[in-house]
Structure formats: C-alpha cells, structure tokens
Design an enzyme around this catalytic site. Structure first.
Site, short mmCIF file in Angstrom:
data_model
loop_
_atom_site.label_atom_id
_atom_site.label_comp_id
_atom_site.label_asym_id
_atom_site.label_seq_id
_atom_site.Cartn_x
_atom_site.Cartn_y
_atom_site.Cartn_z
N CYS A 187 0.76 -1.37 0.12
CA CYS A 187 0.06 -0.11 -0.18
C CYS A 187 0.88 1.06 -0.06
O CYS A 187 0.69 2.28 -0.58
CB CYS A 187 -0.72 0.07 1.34
N HIS A 199 -8.57 -0.07 5.87
CA HIS A 199 -8.84 -0.34 4.46
C HIS A 199 -9.07 -2.11 4.04
O HIS A 199 -8.14 -2.41 3.19
CB HIS A 199 -7.94 0.32 3.44
N HIS A 254 -14.41 6.49 19.19
CA HIS A 254 -14.77 7.68 18.84
C HIS A 254 -16.19 7.78 17.82
O HIS A 254 -16.79 6.53 17.53
CB HIS A 254 -13.71 8.51 17.91
N HIS A 286 -12.99 4.21 36.76
CA HIS A 286 -12.18 5.44 36.60
C HIS A 286 -13.19 6.53 36.79
O HIS A 286 -14.31 6.56 36.14
CB HIS A 286 -11.48 5.59 35.34
N GLU A 324 -6.27 11.20 34.85
CA GLU A 324 -6.01 11.64 35.91
C GLU A 324 -4.93 12.82 36.09
O GLU A 324 -4.91 13.65 36.92
CB GLU A 324 -5.30 10.71 36.77
N ARG A 327 -6.18 16.20 36.70
CA ARG A 327 -6.40 16.52 37.96
C ARG A 327 -4.81 16.82 38.53
O ARG A 327 -4.78 17.62 39.28
CB ARG A 327 -7.04 15.78 38.53
N ARG A 367 -9.18 6.32 43.17
CA ARG A 367 -10.32 6.32 42.10
C ARG A 367 -11.63 5.74 42.66
O ARG A 367 -12.65 6.23 42.22
CB ARG A 367 -9.77 5.37 40.90
N HIS A 395 -12.42 0.90 33.94
CA HIS A 395 -11.18 1.28 33.60
C HIS A 395 -10.12 0.30 33.61
O HIS A 395 -9.15 0.01 32.74
CB HIS A 395 -10.60 2.41 34.13
N HIS A 396 -10.19 -0.83 34.79
CA HIS A 396 -9.40 -1.56 34.79
C HIS A 396 -9.97 -2.88 35.58
O HIS A 396 -10.83 -2.65 36.53
CB HIS A 396 -8.06 -1.23 35.69
N GLU A 456 -2.64 -7.00 33.07
CA GLU A 456 -4.15 -6.90 33.53
C GLU A 456 -4.49 -8.31 33.49
O GLU A 456 -5.59 -8.37 34.21
CB GLU A 456 -4.73 -5.96 32.71
N ARG A 500 -6.65 -0.11 42.14
CA ARG A 500 -5.27 0.33 41.49
C ARG A 500 -5.17 1.83 41.63
O ARG A 500 -6.27 2.65 41.19
CB ARG A 500 -5.20 -0.21 40.03
N GLY A 543 -1.18 5.05 37.15
CA GLY A 543 0.28 5.02 37.20
C GLY A 543 0.68 3.67 37.33
O GLY A 543 2.15 3.17 36.78
N ALA A 589 -0.52 0.63 36.41
CA ALA A 589 -0.62 -0.50 35.45
C ALA A 589 0.49 -0.50 34.51
O ALA A 589 0.93 -1.58 34.14
CB ALA A 589 -2.10 -0.04 34.70
O1 MEZ Z 1 -2.86 4.40 35.45
C1 MEZ Z 1 -3.99 4.78 34.96
O2 MEZ Z 1 -4.93 4.23 34.87
C2 MEZ Z 1 -3.84 6.48 34.69
C3 MEZ Z 1 -2.89 7.16 35.13
C4 MEZ Z 1 -5.06 6.92 33.95
C5 MEZ Z 1 -5.27 8.13 33.81
O3 MEZ Z 1 -5.85 8.62 34.45
O4 MEZ Z 1 -4.47 8.76 32.92
#
Ligand code: MEZ
Length: 567
Positions: free
Chosen positions: A39, A72, A86, A361, A374, A377, A398, A500-501, A530, A540, A543, A545
């Site tokens: 391609c 494609h 999305h 999360h 996160e 924040r 969380r 989230h996890h 995971e 958890r 950071g 994971a």
């Molecule tokens: O470790 C995470 O899941 C993480 C830092 C997620 C996030 O909010 O960015």
C-alpha cells in the site's frame, strides 16, 4: 458497490497488492506486513499522506503507524477503527462495498482437530497479547536467548496499553532525583497497599516498587522519553513518569516497544488470536491453538507460554457477572479487552485472584469512551458538580472519587481549569480537538456554558485559589494544588465514572508462574499485566498499570525463557 480489491484488480490484477505468488490461505501472512508495505509503495507513508489542517486525520492519531488494512479492508466494506471509541464522520473510500460475512467462532470440534494436528511451528516461548506486558515479555525472552512468537489478535499491536494516558509510577529514578523528590520503595509499597485497601499481594507490590526504576531505564534504553514526573491520586509524592510536555504515555511506550521488538526480531504476528492453551494431564503447557484471520486454526508448540492478553473491561457479560452494579457502564478500555486470557486460563485449570474486582475511573468523558486522564487533575484541574461546587479531594483514590461522583446530582461532574493548565498538559489539546471542552473568557461565562450556577462556581474557584495560596485545602484536604484557576480562557469538561481496569485475574507467583486451582505452579505457563490478579488489590493507583506491565512483563519473559531453555 465495488470493493478496494475490485478496484485494484482492474489495475494490475491480484498481484497489485499480493505480488506475483499464488494467493492461498497459507501464503497470506497473518500480519499483513507485506500488503501494507505494498500500500505504502504506491500511496506513501502515513507521514506523506497526513493532512495539516485542524480536521480529524486518522493517519495522524495516537494509534501511530498501524496497518493500512486495519481500516482499508480490501475485500469487504472498510471500517474506521477510530470509531471503536470515537464517532468521527470521516467518509471512507469504497464505503458502499458489501459488508464482510459475520465472523463465526471456531467450534469445539475444529479446535480439538487443530490440537491433534501436526504443529505448524515450534518455539521456546509463545507470548499472547502485544500490549505493553506482551511486548516486554517477548523482548525479554528473546534477549534471554529463547526463540519467541508474539501473537496479537487485533490488526494492530498495542492493546489496552495504547490507551494508557497518565504515566508510569517509579521510585528512585534520576528524574525524581533531579527534581529533589524524596521517595522510597517503602513509601511506594505503602501507598499502593493503602490504595488497594490492603487486599494486594504484598510480595508482588514489593517487586513492582523495587524494579520500577529499572523498568524506566529499560524503556529509556530503547529510546523512550519519560522525563516528566507528576503526581497521581493516592501517591504521597510525584512519581508518575511520562513524556515531555504531558504527552500520553501509552502510545509513546507502545511505539517504542513496537520498534524495539521489530529490531530484536520479535514483531507481533497480527490478526492471530490464541483460542486455546494446550496443557497436558500434568497441567504442563505444550502450546497454543491459534486462529489466523487468513490461515484459520493451527497449532503452535511451545515450551512456555506467557499470557499477556489484558483484562475484561470490554466484556459486558463478564462485567455484569462479576460486578452486577457496573452492568452497562461505559468503559475506557480498548475493544480488545475481552477477557480471552482469563477464559483460556480458566479452561486450562488456572486459579483466579480477586476476579470480581473492577475499577471505575472517575473521569471518563460523559457519554463517551474517552478517558480524561488523572493527569488533568494532577496538573491542577478542580472537580465540581453540576451546581459548580467542589465535593471531594480531587486527588483521592479512584474508588473514592468515583463513589463521590455517583452521589452527585445527575451522577456526573465537571473538571474546570484555565489557560495555564491548557498550556502545560498536551493531552488537553486532544480533548479540545475532539470538541469535548467548554470554553469561556470569564468564569461566569464558563458556568453558563456548562449549565452551572455562576455565583457558586465563582466562589468555589475563589476559595480554591485562596487555599492554594496559603498551602492548605481547608475544604477537602487536597494534598497538591500545583496551579490556580485564574487565567482566561477557562475550560470545563464533563465527566462520569467508567470501567477502566480489571484488578482481578489469573493467580501468579512472584516469578510470574500461573497457579492451578490447588495453588501449584502450572509448568511452562506464565502471566503478566492486566490478565493477572493480586498486584493492585481492591483499587489500582493511577500510574501502577504501566509499571505492572513493564516490571512483570519483563519478569514473565525472563522466567519463561529460563524455564523453556532448561527443558
Ligand atoms: O494508570 C492509569 O490508569 C492512569 C494514570 C490513568 C489516567 O487517568 O491517565
């Protein structure tokens, strides 16, 4: 409508994409590398075809250089993989082509037949899943001298690690030292145990902390940039490492690992789903049954297998079964997080640790699947409810932050920040690009745009800025207030909790061996990331994971290689 293949075949026959060899199931490489090279020979690289305007350009995304054929699809209707998360309106060429026939899962008889068939290949170590844990395991096993096959069911590598935003927790790095941060392995361990409500496997947490800095150096040795250090919820000091400018960590690490794996001769074999672990009557691993997208079911013999197949956050049935109160909740996870690893391990007789512990999360974009990291924040955003009032320490763990949001009117919240934060955290520009931010030149204007009471929001931010100035959050005890919310323009993004996890999973030893239901290691079976349980306990920390995937991915690869080479 015609397909992409119809169109090309009129120009140069099948050879225009497939070359001059006869096309058979066996001759089409599962990873489609050759097709994609083809391609790009005619169309140019992603860089060549990238648009420069502000529109959403799938050729310039956080997924990096993925296979052209991921979207494609030549013989059926194309599919924009971005729209797994999305809702981009991009029009694809050949969008009227017929849809692909629905995929039929292999039945038991076909899997049994593949198990009994002659192996197509044999390796010392087979690694299942090409996310961060899998790549780290494959590279480590290869460097330890083993022959390695890395399998990935998706049409591009990266798994859920690709969506990791915040960073990598590590203690004792040169980055921390340069910033004058005093941190210790014990502090990391204590924070992780406290965040996990003491339910973690302490021995695993100690390894995580002790080997975290070496993991950063290992990635840096491959060219990764983890030079920034910031705070995440539940951490007493800044220990979350990420690329310069607040770029998201996951795509960066995956890109680094992808390139290194390629260089080391262990590229991921894409479109190749492991469907069954082959174990004998003594629970000893003998290989894997693989389902290649093009080549169908086949057996691969392996002396050792590393399960790095990720969690089950996108498997709605498993979530509803293990955590009924989260039934139907949105998830920030990649569509690949379907729990295949847990299922295969259970079928093989493995035991599970805390399998029902799932993390919500607190800040997934409301009504979307996009994680508002996160980091936002951590860098300084303030969280308010729909009236404009704060209700929680934004940097709490969380589980607590999610519980607090779910108690607010409408079960949602807003993150509010200013121009300084916008300039500092690069990922915020991504949210803006996606149209997720409200923006105004005054706090009053922002409150109106977000449907809050302007007086309440103005007072909330004035109080917050005053707490920051005196260095103590009288309202909620937030431990770190790096920025005021004072400089126009002001921004807000609406958030709500999302899966989230999955903290629980396959039970492992400190050497990453998988345990059977009588807690005995299953010879040759290893697991990391995971898919495993025990490291994170009940909750958890942000950071941890990425640290888990690097530290335990490497260990699993090394131990699997050692075992395999002794057989
Ligand atoms: O470790 C995470 O899941 C993480 C830092 C997620 C996030 O909010 O960015």
């Amino acid at each position: 409508g015609q397909t992409l293949a119809d169109f090309h075949s009129k120009m140069g026959g099948c050879a225009s994409c497939h070359g001059t060899n006869a096309v058979t199931a066996a001759s089409v490489p599962d990873d489609e590398h050759a097709l994609n090279a083809q391609c790009q020979t005619c169309h140019g690289s992603y860089k060549d075809i990238r648009k420069t305007g502000t529109e959403i350009d799938p050729h310039h995304s956080h997924l990096g250089d993925i296979n052209c054929t991921s979207c494609h699809t030549a013989h059926a209707r194309p599919k924009l993989v971005c729209n797994d998360c999305h809702t981009f309106p991009n029009k694809m060429p050949f969008a009227d082509a017929p849809e692909a026939a629905p995929k039929v899962s292999p039945d038991e008889a076909a899997i049994e037949a593949a198990m009994k068939a002659e192996p197509r290949e044999s390796y010392d170590v087979v690694v299942i899943g090409a996310g961060s844990a899998g790549f780290n395991a494959a590279i480590a096993a290869k460097r330890a001298g083993a022959s390695v096959l890395l399998l990935e069911k998706n049409s591009f590598s990266g798994g859920n690690s690709m969506l990791a935003a915040g960073g990598y927790n590590a203690v004792g790095t040169k980055q921390q030292k340069a910033k004058g941060i005093t941190d210790t392995v014990e502090a990391y361990v204590e924070d992780t145990l406290k965040g996990g409500r003491g339910k973690n496997d302490r021995a695993l947490v100690e390894i995580l902390a002790k080997e975290s800095a070496a993991g950063v150096e290992w990635l840096e040795g491959m060219g990764a940039d983890l030079s920034e250090v910031k705070r995440s919820g539940g951490a007493r000091v800044d220990r979350t490492h990420r690329p310069t400018g607040g770029e998201t960590v996951g795509p960066h690490i995956v890109k680094t690992l992808r390139a290194q794996a390629e260089k080391d001769g262990v590229p991921a074999r894409l479109n190749s789903r492991a469907v069954r672990l082959i174990v004998d009557e003594n629970h000893t691993v003998r290989g894997v049954v693989v389902e290649g997208k093009h080549s169908g079911l086949y057996r691969v013999n392996a002396k050792a297998v590393v399960l790095a197949a990720g969690g089950y956050g996108q498997n709605k049935e498993m979530v509803a079964f293990y955590r009924p109160t989260f039934k139907g909740m949105t998830s920030s996870n990649n569509v690949t997080s379907t729990g295949d690893g847990v299922r295969m391990a259970l079928e093989a007789g493995a035991s599970m640790t805390d399998i029902d512990w799932i993390q919500a999360h607190p800040t997934v974009g409301k009504g979307s699947r996009i994680l508002i990291s996160e980091t936002v924040r951590g860098v300084g955003a303030v969280m308010v409810n729909e009236t404009g009032a704060r209700f929680v320490n934004e940097l709490t763990t969380r589980d607590r932050a999610s519980d607090a949001i779910l108690k607010q009117p409408g079960r949602h919240a807003w993150l509010v920040f200013d121009a300084d934060l916008y300039a500092k955290a690069k990922m915020v520009r991504g949210y803006d690009h996606l149209g997720m931010l409200k923006k105004a030149d005054t706090i009053e204007g922002l409150a109106k745009a977000a449907g809050m009471d302007p007086k309440v929001l103005e007072k909330t931010l004035a109080d917050y800025n005053a707490y920051r100035a005196k260095g103590h959050d009288d309202a909620f005890g937030r431990p770190d207030m790096p920025l005021a919310v004072a400089k126009a323009p002001f921004y807000a993004v609406e958030v709500a909790p999302g899966i989230h996890h999955t903290m629980g999973g396959v039970a492992v030893t400190t050497e990453s061996e998988v345990l059977d239901i009588q807690s005995r290691p299953m010879p040759g079976l290893y697991a990391a990331g995971e898919v495993t349980g025990g490291v994170h306990g009940f909750n958890r920390l942000g950071g941890n994971a990425v640290a888990d995937t690097v530290v335990f991915g490497r260990r699993a690869g090394e131990h699997a290689a050692k075992y395999a080479l002794e057989q």
